[in-house]
Design an enzyme around this catalytic site. Structure first.
Site, PDB file in Angstrom:
ATOM      1  N   CYS A 282      19.935  11.984  37.810  1.00  0.00           N
ATOM      2  CA  CYS A 282      20.401  10.719  38.378  1.00  0.00           C
ATOM      3  C   CYS A 282      19.241   9.751  38.622  1.00  0.00           C
ATOM      4  O   CYS A 282      18.679   9.230  37.683  1.00  0.00           O
ATOM      5  CB  CYS A 282      21.225  10.974  39.635  1.00  0.00           C
ATOM      6  SG  CYS A 282      22.376   9.634  40.001  1.00  0.00           S
TER       7      CYS A 282
ATOM      8  N   ASN B 114      27.558   9.649  40.200  1.00  0.00           N
ATOM      9  CA  ASN B 114      27.416   8.737  41.333  1.00  0.00           C
ATOM     10  C   ASN B 114      26.155   7.915  41.145  1.00  0.00           C
ATOM     11  O   ASN B 114      25.068   8.334  41.520  1.00  0.00           O
ATOM     12  CB  ASN B 114      27.342   9.515  42.654  1.00  0.00           C
ATOM     13  CG  ASN B 114      26.926   8.622  43.804  1.00  0.00           C
ATOM     14  OD1 ASN B 114      27.108   7.406  43.752  1.00  0.00           O
ATOM     15  ND2 ASN B 114      26.363   9.210  44.848  1.00  0.00           N
TER      16      ASN B 114
ATOM     17  N   HIS C 165      25.583  14.707  37.438  1.00  0.00           N
ATOM     18  CA  HIS C 165      25.228  15.750  38.410  1.00  0.00           C
ATOM     19  C   HIS C 165      25.686  17.137  37.945  1.00  0.00           C
ATOM     20  O   HIS C 165      26.821  17.547  38.219  1.00  0.00           O
ATOM     21  CB  HIS C 165      25.843  15.428  39.776  1.00  0.00           C
ATOM     22  CG  HIS C 165      25.117  14.364  40.521  1.00  0.00           C
ATOM     23  ND1 HIS C 165      24.176  14.638  41.487  1.00  0.00           N
ATOM     24  CD2 HIS C 165      25.158  13.022  40.413  1.00  0.00           C
ATOM     25  CE1 HIS C 165      23.683  13.503  41.969  1.00  0.00           C
ATOM     26  NE2 HIS C 165      24.267  12.504  41.326  1.00  0.00           N
TER      27      HIS C 165
ATOM     28  N   GLU D 232      24.923  19.978  39.117  1.00  0.00           N
ATOM     29  CA  GLU D 232      25.058  20.970  40.200  1.00  0.00           C
ATOM     30  C   GLU D 232      26.502  21.110  40.664  1.00  0.00           C
ATOM     31  O   GLU D 232      26.827  22.034  41.411  1.00  0.00           O
ATOM     32  CB  GLU D 232      24.152  20.602  41.380  1.00  0.00           C
ATOM     33  CG  GLU D 232      24.655  19.485  42.276  1.00  0.00           C
ATOM     34  CD  GLU D 232      24.476  18.100  41.711  1.00  0.00           C
ATOM     35  OE1 GLU D 232      24.927  17.124  42.352  1.00  0.00           O
ATOM     36  OE2 GLU D 232      23.867  17.972  40.629  1.00  0.00           O
TER      37      GLU D 232
END
Length: 363
Positions: free
Chosen positions: A247, A289, A332, A334
């Site tokens: 990100c 995000n 992302h 994760e």
């Protein structure tokens, strides 16, 4: 208590307040995730933002200590269609309202979030002011239009002191540059290696003093160009050890290589973004995000190549320089909340570390 949201163009929306009742100036954005409001609330990347949740019912499963992505949430607020103050979940420990009051996060409920989301899509993310219903609108607009958001978000959410996240004997050692890291990224890294976390502005000398096998650059809030110290440090470390960025870390790597970034009209926020992995010729559904993206044209004179593309708007989602053992993704992997299509990227990072050590064993 009745409250209202005033946008910088004069649009006003009235609803019921919950959480903190402070007056706050925010950047208004939206998130399309159907689950994971706790992870969204506690993601440091939302610093100074108020998030419109497109899923209509929020708060119904409460809040659980194990699901926070940071110890102290820094999001400004939530806008929801229907707020549930009677959560039903065996893991529930507190209501969303209680947590938002504890961390001074404002809330607005009972509004048409579908209309508001369509408005943000049409006109873009915007400055907004959340105030009590009787607050004078014209006065609020004057304050709002003169308001300039701070550019120190990363320094506010980063750790101020280095710490060992986990000790793992006879394992690879990864140094993490914390620009606002999510806990689940640390959990994923710690499954595979020893993890040491440093502040966003750690120097090259401090990073190398830990004799790391790999360097990770985290997600975080704000404009990547506001963290020039981090960009310069990463630039000085390219080629000396494997590097992985997620990100904001992805954007920092691109700037360190001489590429450029720009702000998207309304950003990518949700858990359903399709991304094409070019090298594998496969599609991943990803959690995202971010407000900024890497300018693909600016990559032409760099050593970076595009590895992933967003299938919704064709923006750059992944970059790599195999020669330098550097790669990054905009989304992302994760998976907090899911989907879990991209967790393999952490394994690729570990493979890069192993290969780099083998190639440099006798250097």
């Amino acid at each position: 208590m009745k409250r209202k949201l005033i946008c910088e163009d004069g649009f006003v929306l009235e609803g019921e307040g919950f959480g903190s009742f402070e007056e706050k100036m925010v950047e208004l954005v939206f998130n399309t995730s159907m689950v994971g409001y706790q992870e969204i609330l506690s993601d440091p990347s939302y610093t100074d933002q108020m998030v419109v949740m497109t899923y209509p019912l929020i708060g119904n499963y409460g809040m659980c200590a194990d699901d926070y992505e940071t110890k102290i949430p820094s999001i400004s607020g939530l806008v929801v269609r229907e707020y549930c103050d009677t959560p039903s979940n065996f893991r529930n420990e507190k209501s969303l309202d209680e947590v938002m009051k504890e961390y001074n996060i404002v809330g607005l409920a009972g509004v048409d979030t579908r209309m508001l989301t369509r408005r943000i899509r049409k006109y873009g993310s915007c400055k907004a002011y959340i105030v009590d219903a009787d607050y004078d609108t014209e006065s609020a607009l004057n304050e709002l239009r003169n308001h300039v958001f701070p550019t120190d978000q990363v320094s506010r959410v980063s750790t101020h002191e280095s710490y060992i996240y986990n000790y793992k004997e006879n394992a690879a050692r990864i140094v993490v540059i914390d620009c606002g890291i999510k806990h689940n990224i640390l959990r994923e890294l710690s499954k595979r290696a020893e993890v040491i976390v440093l502040p966003w502005n750690a120097s090259k000398e401090e990073i190398l003093s830990y004799q790391p096998d790999g360097l990770f650059i985290s997600n975080g809030p704000g404009d990547p160009k506001d963290v020039q110290e981090t960009i310069s440090t990463i630039k000085s470390l390219i080629g000396s050890l494997p590097i992985f960025g997620i990100c904001l870390g992805h954007q920092i790597i691109s700037l360190a290589y001489g590429a450029d970034t720009y702000k998207l009209k309304f950003g990518h926020r949700g858990g359903n973004h399709p991304v094409k992995n070019i090298s594998r010729d496969s599609i991943e559904i990803t959690s995202q995000n971010h407000s900024y993206a890497v300018d693909e044209k600016s990559l032409e004179n760099t050593k970076l190549s595009v590895t992933h593309i967003n299938l919704l708007d064709q923006t750059v989602e992944g970059l790599a320089c195999e020669e330098d053992f550097v790669f990054s993704v905009q989304y992302h992997p994760e998976s907090a909340p899911g989907p879990q299509d991209s967790s393999y990227l952490f394994d690729i990072f570990m493979e890069n570390i192993k290969t780099f050590k083998e190639e440099n064993a006798y250097a």
